[in-house]
Every structure is written in C-alpha cells, then in structure tokens.
Design a protein around this motif. Structure first.
Motif, PDB file in Angstrom:
ATOM      1  N   ARG A   7       0.781  -1.057   0.216  1.00  0.00           N
ATOM      2  CA  ARG A   7      -0.118  -0.082  -0.130  1.00  0.00           C
ATOM      3  C   ARG A   7       0.795   1.112   0.053  1.00  0.00           C
ATOM      4  O   ARG A   7       1.741   1.341   0.846  1.00  0.00           O
ATOM      5  CB  ARG A   7      -0.884  -0.022   1.395  1.00  0.00           C
ATOM      6  N   THR A   8       0.834   2.193  -0.943  1.00  0.00           N
ATOM      7  CA  THR A   8       1.582   3.291  -1.075  1.00  0.00           C
ATOM      8  C   THR A   8       0.760   4.655  -1.110  1.00  0.00           C
ATOM      9  O   THR A   8      -0.491   4.537  -1.540  1.00  0.00           O
ATOM     10  CB  THR A   8       2.264   3.163  -2.391  1.00  0.00           C
ATOM     11  N   THR A   9       1.427   5.764  -0.807  1.00  0.00           N
ATOM     12  CA  THR A   9       0.972   7.069  -0.896  1.00  0.00           C
ATOM     13  C   THR A   9       1.381   7.521  -2.353  1.00  0.00           C
ATOM     14  O   THR A   9       0.760   8.546  -2.909  1.00  0.00           O
ATOM     15  CB  THR A   9       1.277   8.109   0.227  1.00  0.00           C
ATOM     16  N   LEU A  27      -1.905   0.851  -4.814  1.00  0.00           N
ATOM     17  CA  LEU A  27      -0.863  -0.282  -4.550  1.00  0.00           C
ATOM     18  C   LEU A  27       0.346  -0.133  -5.641  1.00  0.00           C
ATOM     19  O   LEU A  27       0.154  -0.152  -6.623  1.00  0.00           O
ATOM     20  CB  LEU A  27      -1.692  -1.427  -4.482  1.00  0.00           C
ATOM     21  N   VAL A  28       1.573  -0.852  -5.087  1.00  0.00           N
ATOM     22  CA  VAL A  28       2.721  -1.261  -5.935  1.00  0.00           C
ATOM     23  C   VAL A  28       2.589  -2.650  -5.865  1.00  0.00           C
ATOM     24  O   VAL A  28       2.376  -3.236  -4.858  1.00  0.00           O
ATOM     25  CB  VAL A  28       3.978  -0.752  -5.472  1.00  0.00           C
ATOM     26  N   ALA A  50      -7.562  -6.166  -6.823  1.00  0.00           N
ATOM     27  CA  ALA A  50      -8.750  -5.288  -6.796  1.00  0.00           C
ATOM     28  C   ALA A  50      -9.662  -5.165  -5.364  1.00  0.00           C
ATOM     29  O   ALA A  50      -9.981  -4.090  -5.237  1.00  0.00           O
ATOM     30  CB  ALA A  50      -9.538  -5.458  -8.045  1.00  0.00           C
ATOM     31  N   ASN A  51      -9.878  -6.387  -4.990  1.00  0.00           N
ATOM     32  CA  ASN A  51     -10.705  -6.441  -3.895  1.00  0.00           C
ATOM     33  C   ASN A  51     -10.257  -6.671  -2.404  1.00  0.00           C
ATOM     34  O   ASN A  51     -11.091  -6.662  -1.502  1.00  0.00           O
ATOM     35  CB  ASN A  51     -11.690  -7.710  -4.038  1.00  0.00           C
ATOM     36  N   LEU A  52      -8.986  -6.793  -2.364  1.00  0.00           N
ATOM     37  CA  LEU A  52      -8.354  -7.270  -0.934  1.00  0.00           C
ATOM     38  C   LEU A  52      -8.721  -5.911  -0.277  1.00  0.00           C
ATOM     39  O   LEU A  52      -8.279  -4.727  -0.450  1.00  0.00           O
ATOM     40  CB  LEU A  52      -6.998  -7.494  -1.154  1.00  0.00           C
ATOM     41  N   ARG A  53      -9.411  -6.024   0.791  1.00  0.00           N
ATOM     42  CA  ARG A  53      -9.543  -4.922   1.569  1.00  0.00           C
ATOM     43  C   ARG A  53      -8.478  -4.595   2.846  1.00  0.00           C
ATOM     44  O   ARG A  53      -8.553  -5.080   4.014  1.00  0.00           O
ATOM     45  CB  ARG A  53     -10.962  -5.308   2.586  1.00  0.00           C
ATOM     46  N   ILE A  54      -7.738  -3.834   2.230  1.00  0.00           N
ATOM     47  CA  ILE A  54      -6.262  -3.245   3.164  1.00  0.00           C
ATOM     48  C   ILE A  54      -6.263  -1.950   3.150  1.00  0.00           C
ATOM     49  O   ILE A  54      -5.047  -1.180   3.796  1.00  0.00           O
ATOM     50  CB  ILE A  54      -5.137  -4.011   2.489  1.00  0.00           C
ATOM     51  N   PHE A  55      -7.346  -1.055   2.624  1.00  0.00           N
ATOM     52  CA  PHE A  55      -7.231   0.357   2.934  1.00  0.00           C
ATOM     53  C   PHE A  55      -8.060   0.845   3.956  1.00  0.00           C
ATOM     54  O   PHE A  55      -9.127  -0.058   4.369  1.00  0.00           O
ATOM     55  CB  PHE A  55      -7.658   0.984   1.767  1.00  0.00           C
ATOM     56  N   ARG A  56      -7.604   2.098   4.945  1.00  0.00           N
ATOM     57  CA  ARG A  56      -8.494   2.253   6.057  1.00  0.00           C
ATOM     58  C   ARG A  56      -9.849   2.722   5.663  1.00  0.00           C
ATOM     59  O   ARG A  56      -9.938   3.463   4.742  1.00  0.00           O
ATOM     60  CB  ARG A  56      -7.827   3.423   6.747  1.00  0.00           C
ATOM     61  N   PRO A 137       3.431   0.471   7.454  1.00  0.00           N
ATOM     62  CA  PRO A 137       3.561   0.136   6.312  1.00  0.00           C
ATOM     63  C   PRO A 137       2.553  -1.183   6.091  1.00  0.00           C
ATOM     64  O   PRO A 137       2.456  -1.913   6.868  1.00  0.00           O
ATOM     65  CB  PRO A 137       5.046  -0.557   6.061  1.00  0.00           C
ATOM     66  N   VAL A 138       2.044  -1.393   4.902  1.00  0.00           N
ATOM     67  CA  VAL A 138       1.182  -2.414   4.604  1.00  0.00           C
ATOM     68  C   VAL A 138       1.992  -3.359   3.674  1.00  0.00           C
ATOM     69  O   VAL A 138       2.000  -2.761   2.506  1.00  0.00           O
ATOM     70  CB  VAL A 138      -0.081  -2.182   4.293  1.00  0.00           C
ATOM     71  N   THR A 139       2.437  -4.539   3.453  1.00  0.00           N
ATOM     72  CA  THR A 139       2.980  -5.398   2.513  1.00  0.00           C
ATOM     73  C   THR A 139       2.411  -6.607   2.679  1.00  0.00           C
ATOM     74  O   THR A 139       2.522  -7.278   3.713  1.00  0.00           O
ATOM     75  CB  THR A 139       4.371  -5.352   2.593  1.00  0.00           C
TER      76      THR A 139
END
Length: 147
Positions: A7-9, A27-28, A50-56, A137-139
């Motif tokens: 996950r990236t800004t 995402l990278v 596309a569907n992985l729920r990893i954003f706040r 970080p989220v990897t």
C-alpha cells in the motif's frame, strides 16, 4: 502466480533515468508468473488485488479495497519472486519463461484495469528503479497456489 503488494501514498518506476510510470495513492504490485501458470491464475490475482480490503475505513480499520478507495496500481514484473533459496545463491527455474511471463504479467495488468483500477506499468525485463512510500507499512504476499 505470485505477487507482493505494498500500500502506497505515491510510487514511480524509472528506467535509464526516465520516469516511465507514476501513481498517487494505491498499490505497488510486484508480479511473477510461475511455471504452469495461465489465464486462471492471472484472473484470480487481478480479482484478489482489486478486492483485498487493506485500506482504512472511517474507523481506521483495514476494511476498504483498492476499488472502494479509487486507488491506482503500479504493476511491475518481478521474476525474482520465484527465488528458490535453499543455498546461498537463489535460483529462478520455477519462474515462467520470459515470453509466457510477459504475457501473463500484461494479462494481470489488463484484468486489474477491467476492474476499474487505473493501472500504470513498469517495463518488462528492464532494469528498473522502483520508488514508493509504503503506507502503514502494509505489505502482503499473494500466491495463487495458496489462495
């Protein structure tokens, strides 16, 4: 098929001193096609990314997907994800051959775009410099064989 997602800004890819792709929040996605992979694995990978729920969400929990947040994806080929590291020198014989790897890498990028995700890509086979700000970080490691 394997992918490492971060996950990236913001992120970018540079080849020979020239920026060839850049994204803002999203995402990278480092992608490696493995021996025996095909369209099914590429489609699975794109859907999962596309569907992985990893954003706040509003409560700060990882509960929103890339599609939900309208984020972008920077998809980069990365055959070294196939590394076999029993000894001290990694081997990559389990990676798909280059032509097949390119085809499946491009298929993942296209399938991700078909989910409504803005997609930028690196240059297959090039010596790339990937820069990113890992948010969290989220990897996360994904492997289509392990679901």
């Amino acid at each position: 098929m394997r992918a490492l997602i971060q996950r990236t800004t913001a992120a970018s890819v540079t080849v020979d001193g020239t920026t060839v792709a850049a994204i803002g929040p999203g995402l990278v996605v480092l992608v490696c096609a493995m021996q025996g992979d095909g369209e099914a694995q590429a489609g699975w990978m794109a859907r999962k990314i596309a569907n992985l729920r990893i954003f706040r969400d509003d409560a700060g929990r990882m509960n929103r997907s890339l599609v939900d947040v309208g984020g972008a994806a920077l998809v980069v080929s990365q055959f070294t994800l196939a590394a076999e590291t029993k000894g001290n020198r990694p081997g990559f014989s389990s990676a798909a051959p280059p032509d097949e790897g390119r085809r499946l890498y491009e298929q993942v990028a296209a399938a991700l775009a078909a989910h409504g995700v803005p997609v930028s890509t690196g240059v297959f086979g090039a010596d790339m410099a990937v820069s990113l700000v890992n948010d969290g970080p989220v990897t996360i490691w994904l492997d289509s064989d392990r679901g």
